[in-house]
Scaffold this active site. Structure first.
Site, short mmCIF file in Angstrom:
data_model
loop_
_atom_site.label_atom_id
_atom_site.label_comp_id
_atom_site.label_asym_id
_atom_site.label_seq_id
_atom_site.Cartn_x
_atom_site.Cartn_y
_atom_site.Cartn_z
N GLU A 31 -17.69 33.94 -19.94
CA GLU A 31 -17.37 32.57 -19.48
C GLU A 31 -16.00 32.10 -19.95
OE1 GLU A 31 -20.72 30.05 -20.28
OE2 GLU A 31 -21.92 31.05 -18.74
N GLN A 72 -17.86 36.92 -24.57
CA GLN A 72 -19.04 37.77 -24.75
C GLN A 72 -18.84 39.10 -24.04
OE1 GLN A 72 -20.54 34.57 -22.01
NE2 GLN A 72 -22.30 35.96 -22.02
N TRP A 85 -29.69 34.12 -16.68
CA TRP A 85 -29.83 35.58 -16.64
C TRP A 85 -30.36 36.10 -17.98
CZ3 TRP A 85 -25.40 39.34 -17.99
CH2 TRP A 85 -24.61 38.82 -19.03
N ASP A 86 -30.33 35.25 -18.99
CA ASP A 86 -30.83 35.63 -20.31
C ASP A 86 -32.21 36.28 -20.21
OD1 ASP A 86 -28.88 33.59 -20.43
OD2 ASP A 86 -29.43 33.04 -22.46
#
Ligand code: BGC
EC number: 2.4.1.8
Length: 771
Positions: free
Chosen positions: A495, A603, A364-365
């Site tokens: 994550e 994150q 998805w970056d």
């Protein structure tokens, strides 16, 4: 060769904090989205005592490895994909008298390195000493062409300093897998597995190879030529010997101070299915040769430098008042541009083309962290990146069906070829938000570019099929006394949590995905061809609308915060301030479940929603979310800090915004995570651009309006950038108390600064706002 160098665009060895070899290999990579070449010690090649991880990476060229599971359940991916590390095209062999760099240990010292980001030229000076103490300087210049994406140029200059003797320069590449001796236990680093074969394509007067993979059944052709525009005497000659070594060599008598140059242009082919590569190798080779025939290193470099110049003209971000961060920003933009696939068949690997970390996979970056930069500055590249998703849509549909869903597309969490490549599905495949992320990016691209053809012919189908996925995966449940649409057992962006119910981010993104599908079905209602081709019915669209409206979004009413997922408030907080620095990133030191059972974030997760969907949030809500999540976030993912910087800027926490931003923007050049040696953090570089634009410039965009609420760091005098918007190009100059906007091309549109809207047209192409 001398090209005018502007000091603000140079990455000079002296300015780098770390001089560690592996770090330099990454920083001094050259690439162009089709391929990337790590920096290296050019005399070492595949030597067994070479400590380093050099090599050539071709975007989309990978091999499979069968994944060994302890217990393999149905539907687990059989294979992992890993980008291939091919031979180092920088490698050269030099003989001095009876000493040979291949067999004797030549000492090679880095004296100087400079990457000129204005031209893409990497210039290096090595001092080489033979065991017999003969010393010569070796200058290596190299570039990856942006004007012909298949071309790589490398030029050597050999200058003896203390001897006169015979020198022989030999350029042979007779192995395909670059050997790497680096040992790393980091799970994020992949081992090389490409089982590649190198076949020489016989005698066409230059070394030409067909490189094929056994398991992924791909093939690519690589060839190179020595270009001789400097009348060498004696000439550099092509040779082939009985051991099937094809290459070039030149033998001459050298004296101290005399320089002799050797230039080579490589043509690095596209990826083909193995059968085609075999069958049409001659044809592919001759078209590849067209790129490097009758030209020189210098003219190719000039043509490529021209493209870099155009890039900077439209994409540069200028910060007046912060030279250190300015250089980092430029490095980041340079690397992003070097990494983006431009053939609609590839995307941007998480590590760019600078290593095989994360397997060379696309995540998805691309869509969430890197695409906005391209959409705003090079919309044609953004389109190619989205077309990769369109071209793999059928695979995504196949994956949804294999998974057991009746309809829809299930995009892979990580991939090279469109198939899922995450062996650890809890933090991989279960990140279903990837589907809505792609839909979000399609919409954002359309909003900014107004590219009607794209949305009608490709984008809509992606949005529809991903929306269908949510309808299949989700269900209705009774919650808080209401029938609500729920998405249970998913992993959100963070994550350090896995397989949760109703991840706030996922549900908001899915809701938006469903609403987009409804919006476009209504838009294309009269255009019957599209809707019937995709078998859209009124009932289906009504159901999507209802589900979107009934989407459950977990919220803590006592604390007034968006809850990362249902029952998140019941987990104990992990006190990360009490954990020793040596234990970060936590993923390398804790059992995953230990993290999953705590309130601790790797994150930005819920905070991503505040960034991506600014509308409808009160300032108090943003503050509450920030105050709640910031203390439990480790930022172990490099994608995190820039996003926190954006929210901090929006809520007026100026110092925190600047601190987060400066760490994010320095990720690679200053090796903030101590692992740049494994490759750049491409997503993080894109996120840092977002930090400037969405944080400090404070942009908010949708299909009809573009507005800014700047919050410049107090040390910045001015911020300048250009963006493409609805077919126009604008230049923005933001000062501490005013904004100037200039329409550079196009018919113009409205721009709003701090709620004051003005209309720019070709006749009224400049406006200023004071505040
Ligand atoms: C992050 C993911 C990201 C991946 C590749 C992981 O560490 O948690 O969000 O997609 O790296 O950059």
């Amino acid at each position: 060769m001398r090209i005018e160098q502007s000091p603000e665009f140079q990455i000079h060895l002296q300015t780098l904090r770390s001089k560690e070899e592996l770090f330099l290999e990454t920083i001094y990579n050259v690439g162009n989205g089709h391929f990337g070449v790590r920096d290296s010690n050019p005399l070492q090649g595949n030597n067994h005592d070479y400590i380093g991880s050099p090599g050539l990476f071709i975007n989309g060229f990978f091999d499979y490895e069968e994944v060994a599971y302890g217990e393999k359940y149905r539907g687990y991916p059989d294979n992992n994909q890993v980008i291939n590390r091919l031979f180092d095209p920088r490698f050269i062999r030099i003989k001095v008298g009876n000493e040979d760099s291949l067999t004797d240990h030549f000492k090679v010292e880095n004296i100087d390195k400079n990457l000129d980001m204005q031209t893409g030229l990497l210039h290096e000076l090595f001092s080489v000493t033979t065991p017999g103490n003969r010393n010569f300087n070796l200058v290596v210049e190299s570039f990856a062409s942006l004007s012909k994406l298949n071309v790589y140029g490398v030029r050597y200059s050999v200058i003896p300093t203390n001897f006169s003797d015979e020198i022989e320069v030999i350029k042979v590449h007779d192995y395909v897998n670059q050997t790497v001796h680096q040992q790393d236990e980091d799970v994020r680093v992949s081992t090389d597995l490409g089982q590649m074969q190198l076949d020489f394509i016989p005698d066409n007067g230059q070394p030409s190879y067909l490189v094929t993979t056994f398991r992924s059944q791909q093939g690519a052709i690589i060839t190179y030529q020595a270009s001789e525009n400097f009348a060498p005497n004696p000439p550099i000659e092509y040779f082939r010997d009985d051991n099937h070594h094809y290459g070039y060599r030149s033998k001459y008598y050298a004296k101290p101070g005399s320089a002799k140059d050797f230039e080579f242009l490589f043509a690095i082919g596209d990826i083909h299915p193995l059968v085609n590569a075999n069958m049409y190798s001659d044809q592919y080779l001759s078209s590849l040769n067209n790129y490097i025939n009758d030209t020189t290193f210098k003219s190719e470099l000039m043509a490529s430098a021209q493209v870099w110049q155009t890039f900077w003209l439209h994409s540069d971000v200028e910060i007046d008042g912060d030279p250190a961060l300015q250089l980092c920003v430029r490095f980041n933009l340079f690397e992003l541009n070097q990494s983006a696939g431009r053939d609609a068949l590839t995307s941007i690997p998480a590590k760019g083309l600078t290593g095989n970390g994360y397997g060379g996979h696309f995540f998805w970056d691309t869509e969430i962290f890197m695409l906005p930069f391209f959409t705003y500055t090079q919309p044609e590249v953004a389109k190619d990146l989205l077309m990769f998703r369109y071209h793999t849509l059928q695979i995504a549909k196949e994956q949804a069906s294999d998974f057991g869903l009746g309809k829809g597309a299930m995009y892979p969490w990580r991939t090279i070829n469109g198939y899922e490549s995450s062996a650890y599905w809890l933090a991989g495949q279960a990140q279903f938000h990837i589907n809505a992320d792609i839909a979000f990016a399609v919409e954002q691209y359309y909003e900014i570019t107004s590219d009607d053809d794209f949305i009608r012919d490709y984008g809509f189908e992606i949005i529809l099929e991903t929306a269908r996925f949510w309808m299949e995966y989700g269900n209705y449940a009774e919650l808080d006394g209401k029938r609500q649409f729920v998405l249970n057992r998913v992993t959100g962006p963070d994550e350090y949590s896995a397989l949760v119910d109703n991840n706030y981010y996922t549900n908001v993104l899915a809701q938006s995905n469903l609403r987009l599908a409804v919006k476009y079905v209504r838009k294309f209602k009269g255009d019957d061809g599209i809707l019937s081709r995709l078998h859209v019915t009124d009932d289906e669209i009504d159901a999507m609308e209802k589900a979107a409206n009934a989407m459950y979004l977990p919220y803590d009413k006592e604390k007034n915060v968006k809850l990362q997922f249902q029952n998140f408030e019941q987990l104990p907080k992990m006190d990360i301030s009490a954990i020793d620095q040596s234990m970060f990133p936590l993923l390398l030191h804790y059992h995953p479940l230990m993290l999953y059972r705590h309130q601790v974030n790797k994150q930005a997760d819920t905070i991503m929603v505040d960034f991506m969907f600014p509308e409808g949030n009160t300032l108090d809500q943003l503050k509450a979310d920030y105050e709640f999540y910031e203390p439990i976030t480790t930022h172990d993912s490099s994608l995190s800090k820039a996003i926190y910087a954006i929210i901090a800027a929006r809520i007026g926490k100026d110092q925190q915004a600047y601190n987060f931003f400066s760490q994010a923007v320095q990720t690679d050049l200053m090796d903030v995570h101590h692992n740049t040696k494994n490759g750049i953090h491409a997503g993080s570089l894109g996120a840092a651009w977002e930090g400037i634009m969405y944080g400090f410039a404070g942009i908010v965009n949708n299909a009809t309006s573009f507005s800014l609420e700047p919050h410049l760091p107090s040390t910045w005098n001015c911020l300048k950038f250009k963006v493409h918007l609805y077919g126009n190009e604008f230049k923005f100059t933001i000062y501490q108390d005013s904004v100037e906007v200039e329409l550079l091309s196009g018919e113009g549109t409205d721009i709003t600064v701090y709620s004051h809207r003005k209309h720019l047209t070709p006749d009224n192409n400049r406006e200023t706002w004071q505040y």
